[in-house]
Design an enzyme around this catalytic site. Structure first.
Site, PDB file in Angstrom:
ATOM      1  N   GLY A 180       0.850  -1.184   0.000  1.00  0.00           N
ATOM      2  CA  GLY A 180       0.000   0.000   0.000  1.00  0.00           C
ATOM      3  C   GLY A 180       0.882   1.227   0.000  1.00  0.00           C
ATOM      4  O   GLY A 180       2.044   1.163   0.414  1.00  0.00           O
TER       5      GLY A 180
ATOM      6  N   GLN B 198       3.216   9.725   1.370  1.00  0.00           N
ATOM      7  CA  GLN B 198       4.491   9.005   1.386  1.00  0.00           C
ATOM      8  C   GLN B 198       5.371   9.355   0.194  1.00  0.00           C
ATOM      9  O   GLN B 198       6.541   8.974   0.153  1.00  0.00           O
ATOM     10  CB  GLN B 198       4.249   7.491   1.434  1.00  0.00           C
ATOM     11  CG  GLN B 198       3.571   7.051   2.732  1.00  0.00           C
ATOM     12  CD  GLN B 198       3.371   5.561   2.767  1.00  0.00           C
ATOM     13  OE1 GLN B 198       2.392   5.047   2.247  1.00  0.00           O
ATOM     14  NE2 GLN B 198       4.320   4.846   3.362  1.00  0.00           N
TER      15      GLN B 198
ATOM     16  N   CYS C  88       6.000  -0.137   7.496  1.00  0.00           N
ATOM     17  CA  CYS C  88       5.640   1.016   6.681  1.00  0.00           C
ATOM     18  C   CYS C  88       6.868   1.487   5.915  1.00  0.00           C
ATOM     19  O   CYS C  88       7.953   1.590   6.499  1.00  0.00           O
ATOM     20  CB  CYS C  88       5.118   2.131   7.588  1.00  0.00           C
ATOM     21  SG  CYS C  88       4.610   3.602   6.702  1.00  0.00           S
ATOM     22  N   LEU C  89       6.685   1.771   4.645  1.00  0.00           N
ATOM     23  CA  LEU C  89       7.808   2.249   3.828  1.00  0.00           C
ATOM     24  C   LEU C  89       8.368   3.566   4.367  1.00  0.00           C
ATOM     25  O   LEU C  89       9.526   3.890   4.118  1.00  0.00           O
ATOM     26  CB  LEU C  89       7.374   2.431   2.373  1.00  0.00           C
ATOM     27  CG  LEU C  89       6.974   1.159   1.626  1.00  0.00           C
ATOM     28  CD1 LEU C  89       6.450   1.496   0.244  1.00  0.00           C
ATOM     29  CD2 LEU C  89       8.139   0.188   1.531  1.00  0.00           C
TER      30      LEU C  89
ATOM     31  N   HIS D 160      -4.559   1.190   7.609  1.00  0.00           N
ATOM     32  CA  HIS D 160      -3.205   1.766   7.664  1.00  0.00           C
ATOM     33  C   HIS D 160      -3.105   2.974   6.722  1.00  0.00           C
ATOM     34  O   HIS D 160      -2.554   4.008   7.086  1.00  0.00           O
ATOM     35  CB  HIS D 160      -2.205   0.660   7.286  1.00  0.00           C
ATOM     36  CG  HIS D 160      -0.769   1.075   7.280  1.00  0.00           C
ATOM     37  ND1 HIS D 160       0.152   0.590   8.182  1.00  0.00           N
ATOM     38  CD2 HIS D 160      -0.074   1.923   6.464  1.00  0.00           C
ATOM     39  CE1 HIS D 160       1.340   1.132   7.923  1.00  0.00           C
ATOM     40  NE2 HIS D 160       1.230   1.934   6.880  1.00  0.00           N
ATOM     41  N   GLU D 161      -3.695   2.830   5.516  1.00  0.00           N
ATOM     42  CA  GLU D 161      -3.625   3.920   4.529  1.00  0.00           C
ATOM     43  C   GLU D 161      -4.520   5.103   4.927  1.00  0.00           C
ATOM     44  O   GLU D 161      -4.133   6.257   4.746  1.00  0.00           O
ATOM     45  CB  GLU D 161      -4.003   3.411   3.135  1.00  0.00           C
ATOM     46  CG  GLU D 161      -3.100   2.310   2.585  1.00  0.00           C
ATOM     47  CD  GLU D 161      -1.625   2.612   2.663  1.00  0.00           C
ATOM     48  OE1 GLU D 161      -1.229   3.789   2.508  1.00  0.00           O
ATOM     49  OE2 GLU D 161      -0.848   1.679   2.914  1.00  0.00           O
TER      50      GLU D 161
ATOM     51  N   HIS E 210      -2.678   7.105   7.311  1.00  0.00           N
ATOM     52  CA  HIS E 210      -1.720   8.013   6.649  1.00  0.00           C
ATOM     53  C   HIS E 210      -2.418   9.307   6.223  1.00  0.00           C
ATOM     54  O   HIS E 210      -1.878  10.400   6.388  1.00  0.00           O
ATOM     55  CB  HIS E 210      -1.128   7.356   5.395  1.00  0.00           C
ATOM     56  CG  HIS E 210       0.101   6.534   5.649  1.00  0.00           C
ATOM     57  ND1 HIS E 210       1.230   7.035   6.248  1.00  0.00           N
ATOM     58  CD2 HIS E 210       0.382   5.245   5.357  1.00  0.00           C
ATOM     59  CE1 HIS E 210       2.157   6.083   6.316  1.00  0.00           C
ATOM     60  NE2 HIS E 210       1.666   4.976   5.787  1.00  0.00           N
TER      61      HIS E 210
HETATM   62 ZN    ZN Z   1       2.564   3.160   5.852  1.00  0.00          ZN
END
Ligand code: ZN
Length: 163
Positions: free
Chosen positions: A50, A55, A93-94, A135-136, A139
């Site tokens: 995702g 991000q 998470c990236l 999770h998204e 963000h």
């Molecule tokens: Zn993330």
């Protein structure tokens, strides 16, 4: 041509800011379509499941999620119904490299959003798919998984899924 964008990672303050909705009329315009293509490339290049626009440095309510049927694009997503049940699962998470933690998430949610064509969509999500969406959406609201867990640990990222 789609390109891989640089990732926004901690300690960037952007990650704790709220994203803005995208005007529906703008969804099909080249600027947003290009951003979606670039985010898809970026997510694949980083083996993410995702990716939210913040991000890649854009405070827009846009996220991509990898599903069995391909990439799901969610614009201005809203969680419209929530299960009582939650379960705990591992997240990474990236934007928080090489850190993982256990996070409690709703096991089942209903979601409404706009798709890449600017059409309103709504659907039910369960299990890991529901987890990634939550999770998204976090963000988009300026929340990271590490804000929701006290158990943060390092680990080899190769065999883990990150979003
Ligand atoms: Zn993330």
């Amino acid at each position: 041509m789609a390109k891989v964008l640089p990732l926004t990672i901690l300690p960037s303050p952007l990650l704790h800011q709220k994203s803005q909705p995208i005007a529906v009329a703008k969804i099909t315009q080249p600027e947003i379509q290009q951003l979606i293509s670039d985010m898809e490339q970026t997510m694949k290049a980083n083996n993410g499941v995702g990716l939210a626009a913040v991000q890649v440095g854009k405070l827009l309510q846009l996220a991509l999620i990898e599903t069995q049927d391909g990439i799901l694009v969610l614009i201005n997503p809203q969680i419209t119904s929530k299960s009582w049940l939650k379960n705990e699962g591992e997240e990474g998470c990236l934007s928080v490299p090489d850190k993982f933690g256990l996070v409690k998430r709703l096991t089942k949610i209903k979601v409404s959003a706009y798709n890449q064509q600017g059409k309103k969509i709504s659907f039910t999500a369960k299990g890991f798919f529901a987890r990634v969406i939550q999770h998204e959406v976090d963000h988009i609201n300026g929340i990271l998984f590490i804000d929701r867990t006290k158990k943060i640990y390092g680990g080899p990222p190769r065999d883990r899924q990150r979003d």
